[in-house]
Write a protein that holds these residues in place. Structure first.
Motif, short mmCIF file in Angstrom:
data_model
loop_
_atom_site.label_atom_id
_atom_site.label_comp_id
_atom_site.label_asym_id
_atom_site.label_seq_id
_atom_site.Cartn_x
_atom_site.Cartn_y
_atom_site.Cartn_z
N TYR A 22 0.82 -1.21 0.00
CA TYR A 22 0.00 0.00 0.00
C TYR A 22 0.86 1.26 0.00
O TYR A 22 0.45 2.30 -0.50
CB TYR A 22 -0.93 -0.02 1.23
CG TYR A 22 -1.79 1.20 1.39
CD1 TYR A 22 -2.85 1.45 0.52
CD2 TYR A 22 -1.58 2.09 2.44
CE1 TYR A 22 -3.65 2.58 0.69
CE2 TYR A 22 -2.38 3.21 2.61
CZ TYR A 22 -3.42 3.44 1.73
OH TYR A 22 -4.22 4.55 1.90
N PHE A 23 2.07 1.14 0.54
CA PHE A 23 2.97 2.29 0.65
C PHE A 23 4.07 2.17 -0.40
O PHE A 23 4.89 1.26 -0.33
CB PHE A 23 3.59 2.36 2.05
CG PHE A 23 2.57 2.40 3.14
CD1 PHE A 23 1.87 3.57 3.42
CD2 PHE A 23 2.28 1.27 3.88
CE1 PHE A 23 0.92 3.60 4.42
CE2 PHE A 23 1.33 1.28 4.88
CZ PHE A 23 0.64 2.46 5.15
N PRO A 24 4.12 3.10 -1.36
CA PRO A 24 5.17 3.03 -2.39
C PRO A 24 6.56 3.24 -1.77
O PRO A 24 6.78 4.19 -1.01
CB PRO A 24 4.83 4.18 -3.33
CG PRO A 24 3.46 4.64 -2.97
CD PRO A 24 3.20 4.21 -1.57
N ASP A 25 7.46 2.32 -2.09
CA ASP A 25 8.81 2.37 -1.51
C ASP A 25 9.49 3.71 -1.74
O ASP A 25 10.17 4.22 -0.84
CB ASP A 25 9.69 1.26 -2.07
CG ASP A 25 9.35 -0.11 -1.51
OD1 ASP A 25 8.49 -0.20 -0.59
OD2 ASP A 25 9.92 -1.10 -1.99
N HIS A 26 9.34 4.28 -2.93
CA HIS A 26 10.05 5.53 -3.21
C HIS A 26 9.57 6.68 -2.31
O HIS A 26 10.35 7.58 -2.01
CB HIS A 26 9.94 5.91 -4.70
CG HIS A 26 8.59 6.39 -5.12
ND1 HIS A 26 7.56 5.54 -5.39
CD2 HIS A 26 8.13 7.64 -5.31
CE1 HIS A 26 6.48 6.24 -5.74
NE2 HIS A 26 6.80 7.53 -5.69
N VAL A 27 8.33 6.62 -1.84
CA VAL A 27 7.85 7.65 -0.90
C VAL A 27 8.27 7.29 0.52
O VAL A 27 8.67 8.17 1.29
CB VAL A 27 6.32 7.84 -1.02
CG1 VAL A 27 5.86 8.97 -0.11
CG2 VAL A 27 5.91 8.13 -2.47
N VAL A 28 8.22 6.01 0.86
CA VAL A 28 8.67 5.57 2.18
C VAL A 28 10.15 5.91 2.36
O VAL A 28 10.59 6.27 3.46
CB VAL A 28 8.40 4.07 2.41
CG1 VAL A 28 8.93 3.62 3.77
CG2 VAL A 28 6.90 3.79 2.30
N ARG A 69 1.34 14.16 2.02
CA ARG A 69 0.78 14.66 0.76
C ARG A 69 1.32 13.86 -0.42
O ARG A 69 0.60 13.56 -1.37
CB ARG A 69 1.07 16.14 0.60
CG ARG A 69 0.38 16.99 1.63
CD ARG A 69 0.67 18.46 1.44
NE ARG A 69 0.21 19.18 2.62
CZ ARG A 69 0.77 20.27 3.09
NH1 ARG A 69 1.81 20.79 2.47
NH2 ARG A 69 0.29 20.86 4.16
N GLU A 70 2.61 13.53 -0.36
CA GLU A 70 3.20 12.70 -1.43
C GLU A 70 2.58 11.32 -1.44
O GLU A 70 2.32 10.75 -2.51
CB GLU A 70 4.72 12.59 -1.24
CG GLU A 70 5.49 13.87 -1.49
CD GLU A 70 6.98 13.66 -1.31
OE1 GLU A 70 7.51 12.66 -1.86
OE2 GLU A 70 7.60 14.47 -0.61
N LEU A 71 2.35 10.76 -0.26
CA LEU A 71 1.72 9.44 -0.18
C LEU A 71 0.31 9.48 -0.75
O LEU A 71 -0.08 8.60 -1.52
CB LEU A 71 1.70 8.94 1.27
CG LEU A 71 3.01 8.41 1.81
CD1 LEU A 71 2.97 8.29 3.33
CD2 LEU A 71 3.35 7.07 1.19
N VAL A 72 -0.45 10.52 -0.41
CA VAL A 72 -1.81 10.65 -0.93
C VAL A 72 -1.78 10.76 -2.45
O VAL A 72 -2.56 10.12 -3.15
CB VAL A 72 -2.53 11.84 -0.27
CG1 VAL A 72 -3.83 12.15 -0.98
CG2 VAL A 72 -2.78 11.56 1.21
N ALA A 73 -0.86 11.55 -2.97
CA ALA A 73 -0.74 11.70 -4.42
C ALA A 73 -0.40 10.37 -5.10
O ALA A 73 -0.74 10.16 -6.26
CB ALA A 73 0.32 12.75 -4.75
N ALA A 74 0.25 9.48 -4.36
CA ALA A 74 0.64 8.17 -4.90
C ALA A 74 -0.44 7.11 -4.64
O ALA A 74 -0.21 5.93 -4.87
CB ALA A 74 1.97 7.74 -4.32
#
Length: 113
Positions: A22-28, A69-74
């Motif tokens: 659920y969480f994109p690695d590049h944002v994590v 915000r980046e996570l939401v956008a992803a």
């Protein structure tokens, strides 16, 4: 600046988020960077009291507000489970640097996630 605290240097920050698709690695990765930067600031500034530590964690919390915000956008976001994982990491950092009596809620006060 390399991390000198061995407990922190060997820690796998945000592992549960990396393990959850659920969480994109590049944002994590951004969250891991925030936490490592917090550790660098602690090592550089050597806070002597909780108030100083809380100032450093508040800055990191603001960075996580932006990361959300980046996570939401992803297509993701910091929801209940992720909030707990992130707060656990803040508590780990505080404890690793000798602030075992740090208040978990104060460490991340100002969060909007």
């Amino acid at each position: 600046m390399p991390i000198t605290n061995q407990q922190v240097a060997g820690h796998a920050f945000l592992r549960p988020m990396y393990d959850d698709p659920y969480f994109p690695d590049h944002v994590v990765d951004g969250g891991k960077t925030i936490l490592l930067r917090l550790c660098e600031r602690i090592e550089a500034g050597q806070p002597s009291d909780l108030e100083t530590l809380y100032g450093l964690t508040q800055a990191a919390t603001e960075e996580f507000n932006l990361l959300d915000r980046e996570l939401v956008a992803a297509g993701s976001g910091i929801e209940t489970v992720a909030r707990e994982w992130i707060c656990d990491e803040f508590c780990f950092v505080a404890s690793a640097y000798g602030f075992t009596d740090a208040d978990a809620e104060v460490l991340t006060a100002g969060r909007d996630w």
